[in-house]
Design an enzyme around this catalytic site. Structure first.
Site, PDB file in Angstrom:
ATOM      1  N   SER A 163       0.869  -1.198  -0.077  1.00 37.51           N
ATOM      2  CA  SER A 163       0.060   0.179   0.128  1.00 37.51           C
ATOM      3  C   SER A 163       1.033   1.123  -0.028  1.00 37.51           C
ATOM      4  CB  SER A 163      -0.908  -0.113   1.068  1.00 37.51           C
ATOM      5  OG  SER A 163      -1.990   0.928   1.140  1.00 37.51           O
ATOM      6  N   GLU A 273      -8.349  -2.036  -3.161  1.00 39.45           N
ATOM      7  CA  GLU A 273      -7.536  -2.857  -4.112  1.00 39.45           C
ATOM      8  C   GLU A 273      -7.950  -2.434  -5.600  1.00 39.45           C
ATOM      9  OE1 GLU A 273      -4.419  -5.411  -4.470  1.00 39.45           O
ATOM     10  OE2 GLU A 273      -5.261  -4.295  -2.800  1.00 39.45           O
ATOM     11  N   HIS A 304      -7.752  -5.682  -0.447  1.00 45.44           N
ATOM     12  CA  HIS A 304      -6.671  -4.634   0.186  1.00 45.44           C
ATOM     13  C   HIS A 304      -6.265  -5.347   1.846  1.00 45.44           C
ATOM     14  CE1 HIS A 304      -3.850  -1.483  -0.883  1.00 45.44           C
ATOM     15  NE2 HIS A 304      -4.035  -0.869   0.402  1.00 45.44           N
TER      16      HIS A 304
END
Length: 327
Positions: A163, A273, A304
């Site tokens: 991330s 995501e 994610h």
């Protein structure tokens, strides 16, 4: 609100149990400074927590030493909600176990919530931040100096992140090619200057600690945004071995929904995501246009969340070890 990493508490519990076997590696905490010193041999295996001096004060660094005392190292960057007690790679994944038999030192700096691991202009005024983040300086000067005193070669370093940390890994590698031989981004945002991304980052940083993005990169037209955008700095990545991944945003094996919290986490993870996938695909096109190669992974499912990043780390492992000569 927008979030760039949101691990589930129930998943943490499961993954912590999986790491119980690593407890035997734990050694005594050590204190070191950022000043260069006479290099010693890298300890052969074992776990240690160092405190390394920085412009931000002492920074805790979790270290698993190379199994056979080799000089290669892998920096592992955290996500937007980086904690002050431990790097999430150490408790959300089995990273220690994945590399336990390999000749590479794992380096997990602790802290850096919403920092993007960069050097900021000022401390954030929204949350009365007491220090100005200087993470790029720490990761490329002070930490390498401290590790060099333990025998780690500052020029045999790889860097990975998820991330926020994935974006930072590519940025740091682009600007410090003399230090990094490999970079990996797992669900990062490598087109940070894409339409709408500056606003998304602003909202995410407010949500994750009430940080003011203007204290980091300045207003949207400031050139610092471009400097910290892998898409804009792509040419500087030419020739660097890279592993770049993003999931589809479709829930998969790690997205069991048992209650409302799980539902919220999953929906949030799907959106994040999807955004990562869009910017990562754009980055792939950018690299291809420039004739720059990379290893890509785009699984058909995945949100994610940490279980998917742990899996991508395992897929990237052979590429990491080859680039660093750490088999």
């Amino acid at each position: 609100m927008t979030r760039f990493d949101s691990p589930s508490l129930s998943r943490r519990t499961v993954l912590k149990a999986a790491l119980a076997g690593a407890a035997g590696l734990t050694g005594a905490a050590a204190l070191t400074t950022s000043r260069p010193a006479v290099a010693r041999a890298v300890p052969a295996g074992g776990y240690e927590e160092l405190w390394v001096g920085s412009d931000m004060g002492p920074i805790k660094v979790q270290v698993q030493w190379a199994r056979r005392g080799g000089s290669a190292a892998l920096y592992m960057l955290d996500g937007m909600r980086a904690r002050t007690d431990a790097n999430a790679w150490s408790f959300e994944t089995n990273a220690f176990e994945q590399f336990a038999l390999d000749d590479v030192t794992l380096v997990m700096p602790v802290g850096g919530e919403s920092s993007w691991y960069s050097d900021w202009y000022n401390a954030s005024n929204f949350n009365q931040q007491s220090v100005t983040y200087k993470w790029e300086t720490f990761l490329t000067r002070q930490l390498p100096d401290a590790l060099a005193a333990r025998g780690v070669d500052r020029t045999r370093t790889g860097i990975v992140g998820l991330s926020m940390g994935g974006t930072a890994a590519l940025n740091l590698a682009a600007h410090h090619r003399d230090q990094f031989r490999f970079a990996a981004s797992f669900s990062g945002y490598p087109w940070l200057t894409a339409p709408g991304m500056r606003t998304a980052v602003r909202i995410a940083m407010l949500d994750a600690g009430l940080y003011n993005v203007d204290a980091m990169y300045g207003p949207p037209w400031d050139g610092t945004w471009v400097r910290n955008d892998p898409f804009s700095q792509a040419e500087s990545l030419r020739g660097l071995p890279m592993y770049i991944s993003a999931g589809s945003g479709i829930p998969g094996y790690a997205d069991g929904i048992e209650n409302m919290v799980d539902l919220v986490n999953t929906v949030n993870g799907m959106a994040l995501e999807a955004l990562s996938l869009a910017t990562t695909r754009a980055f792939q096109v950018r690299l291809a246009t420039l004739g720059i190669g990379a290893i890509y992974s785009f699984p058909n499912v995945g949100t994610h969340s940490w279980p998917y990043w742990s899996g991508e780390l395992w897929q990237a492992r052979p590429h990491i070890l080859t680039a660093l000569g750490a088999w």
